[in-house]
Design an enzyme around this catalytic site. Structure first.
Site, PDB file in Angstrom:
ATOM      1  N   SER A 275       0.815  -1.211   0.000  1.00 17.17           N
ATOM      2  CA  SER A 275       0.000   0.000   0.000  1.00 17.17           C
ATOM      3  C   SER A 275       0.855   1.270   0.000  1.00 17.17           C
ATOM      4  O   SER A 275       1.526   1.572  -0.977  1.00 17.17           O
ATOM      5  CB  SER A 275      -0.959  -0.059   1.198  1.00 17.17           C
TER       6      SER A 275
ATOM      7  N   LYS B 277      -0.600  -4.326  -3.000  1.00 14.28           N
ATOM      8  CA  LYS B 277      -1.908  -3.824  -2.569  1.00 14.28           C
ATOM      9  C   LYS B 277      -2.051  -2.392  -3.071  1.00 14.28           C
ATOM     10  O   LYS B 277      -1.480  -1.466  -2.509  1.00 14.28           O
ATOM     11  CB  LYS B 277      -2.059  -3.857  -1.053  1.00 14.28           C
TER      12      LYS B 277
ATOM     13  N   ASP C  62       9.966   5.398 -10.302  1.00 11.73           N
ATOM     14  CA  ASP C  62       9.512   5.957 -11.577  1.00 11.73           C
ATOM     15  C   ASP C  62      10.246   7.240 -11.943  1.00 11.73           C
ATOM     16  O   ASP C  62      10.479   7.528 -13.123  1.00 11.73           O
ATOM     17  CB  ASP C  62       8.006   6.222 -11.535  1.00 11.73           C
TER      18      ASP C  62
END
Length: 536
Positions: free
Chosen positions: A290, A315, A301
């Site tokens: 999460s 998740k 990224d």
């Protein structure tokens, strides 16, 4: 984003213009809802025995949610507070960390600035009575301790305490107060100006905890940061944004969310972080989920740092807490998380198939994923590119690390596992630390001296083996020899924690027996040269 929902449910008549359904679908919806209401009515009117309506309705709600995604859930009113406390960052009580040693409640540490510390309660004190009631008995357990010591802010409690150097019981009057639940396990200087931060959850106070720890270290410009999110299962989305913001430039996307009823919403860094450039590593494993994956995904990224460890849980669903009239809650999935490059973090699932969803995670181990990155396969359809360097990364089930470090099970044995699972190692070291704490503190005036001179000797090992035998874990020499190194490191780390505090535990573990930490430190120091494309 702050969204508040108020839901008022009337079964008869059932008119739900707020649903946003077409007239035809709304009619079907109301018909089905009325059918459920009629069923409950008939059960109450005609069933042969009396029924527990609360249990009946709760079971129906739980059953309905089980047909959805794996993370939508129902929380009873009695569980709401206890589930929220770790994330809200506080509860109301007396402010101690404790262990139950030989059926006696023993103070391990007092919370800095908390009620017990203010009146003079010390580590090593034994609480034998609360408000005149004896609690030194075989029946004492964590649940009973919480019942005795927690209570509304401003209420008083009398603690009878036995202290080793005092002949008679001491009585302290403690005024309960708000007690912080710390999400920061450790923050320390690994090497000059290289900082290690261990976060166990993303709570409301996590940002302040980290910034306060940094201020305490008095390092204005770190030369490297290791953020350890292993085993961190998540928490508040807002806190994940705050943590990621510490490392990203202004205007960089951290995450975006999107759902059937939730239009796309992008969250951006404000550029006010304390460490926006410089070597950075994020440590993850299969227990990182999460919010941990949001932070790791954003860092990866934007090519801001490197991810080290094993593939995270996967998740990536957003739950909204929706209050019900009796104080219970629905934690309903309303959207998906996407990393800045567009990756979906959530592992695949079939609605209503909870069994196979969690089975797939256990199969990661049996399929060899913990031990070899070659056993992990992603289809080309899940291929994405990082936003600065164009490295290949993958979506569709967790964050794949840039540097994969296999799990090391060579030092594990069934005997070692039994010592851990039954709490024998912890109980033994708690008992020993309780009796030797003062002498240890005098002998080891600094952590460096402790690291150099503290040895787990044969006498300590023999004591552990004897305790294990009395607890139904017979000694197995061959298995002990396999795990001896891991056992002694764990014992030393527990002793360090008792003398020098929580960070000292990780200072011992990280530098003694942790290949993930070792790799991260080498990356920070420039001793490992990353390849152009590392994620897979």
């Amino acid at each position: 984003m702050r969204v508040k929902y108020s839901i008022f449910l009337l079964i008869v008549p059932a008119i739900f213009h707020w649903t946003g359904l077409s007239a035809q679908n709304e009619s079907v919806f109301n018909t089905q809802l009325n059918k459920f209401g009629q069923t409950i009515f008939y059960i109450n009117q005609y069933y042969l025995d009396s029924v527990n309506n609360e249990k009946l309705i709760e079971s129906a709600i739980i059953s309905a949610l089980s047909q959805l995604d794996p993370h939508s859930s129902y929380v009873s009113s009695s569980d709401v507070k206890s589930m929220n406390e770790p994330l809200e960052g506080n509860f109301e009580g007396v402010g101690i960390e404790f262990s139950i040693i030989r059926d006696t409640l023993t103070v391990v540490n007092t919370i800095s600035g908390g009620p017990c510390e203010r009146v003079g309660v010390r580590a090593g004190d034994k609480i034998v009575a609360v408000d005149g009631e004896n609690i030194a008995s075989k029946g004492v357990n964590n649940e009973k301790v919480f019942k005795y010591l927690r209570g509304p802010k401003g209420t008083k409690v009398l603690l009878n305490i036995v202290r080793s150097e005092v002949n008679e019981e001491l009585v302290f009057e403690v005024l309960r107060d708000k007690i912080p639940i710390l999400s920061l396990d450790a923050a320390y200087e690994v090497e000059p100006e290289i900082i290690y931060i261990k976060l166990n959850r993303f709570s409301a106070n996590s940002k302040d905890e980290i910034l306060n720890a940094m201020a305490g270290l008095k390092i204005n410009k770190p030369k490297g940061v290791i953020l350890d999110l292993r085993g961190n299962s998540g928490g508040y989305l807002g806190t994940a944004l705050e943590i990621a913001n510490m490392f990203l430039e202004k205007g960089q996307t951290i995450v975006y969310t999107e759902g059937r009823k939730m239009p796309r919403m992008d969250e951006y860094s404000n550029g006010e972080g304390f460490y926006k450039s410089g070597p950075l590593t994020i440590l993850i494993d299969e227990g990182s989920a999460s919010s941990s994956e949001i932070v790791a995904g954003a860092i990866q990224d934007w090519d801001r740092g490197y991810i080290v460890g094993r593939r995270s849980f996967g998740k990536g669903l957003v739950q909204q807490m929706l209050p019900l009239t009796d104080g219970s809650q629905l934690r309903l999935t309303i959207a998906r998380y996407h990393t800045p490059s567009g990756r979906v973090i959530q592992s695949p699932y079939e609605p209503g198939d909870l069994k196979n969803y969690y089975k797939s995670f256990s199969e990661r181990y049996s399929n060899g994923e913990y031990f070899s990155r070659d056993s992990i396969h992603f289809p080309d359809s899940l291929k994405f590119k990082t936003l600065i360097k164009g490295r290949t990364v993958y979506g569709g089930g967790g964050i794949m690390p840039d540097f994969f470090i296999p799990a090391d099970t060579t030092k594990y044995s069934n005997y070692y596992g039994s010592l851990l699972r039954r709490g024998i190692l912890l109980d033994y070291m708690n008992d020993m630390s309780d009796s030797k704490r003062v002498s240890w503190q005098k002998k080891y005036s600094s952590f460096d001296k402790f690291t150099k001179d503290f040895i787990i000797d044969n006498e300590m090992i023999d004591g552990l083996v004897k305790l294990a035998d009395t607890r139904g874990v017979p000694f197995k020499k061959d298995e002990f020899e396999i795990s001896k190194g891991a056992i002694t490191i764990f014992m030393k780390a527990l002793a360090a924690r008792r003398i020098f505090g929580q960070s000292a535990y990780f200072m011992v573990i990280n530098r003694s027996d942790d290949p993930v930490f070792d790799k991260a430190l080498k990356i920070i120091k420039g001793e490992v040269v990353p390849e152009a494309s590392l994620a897979l």
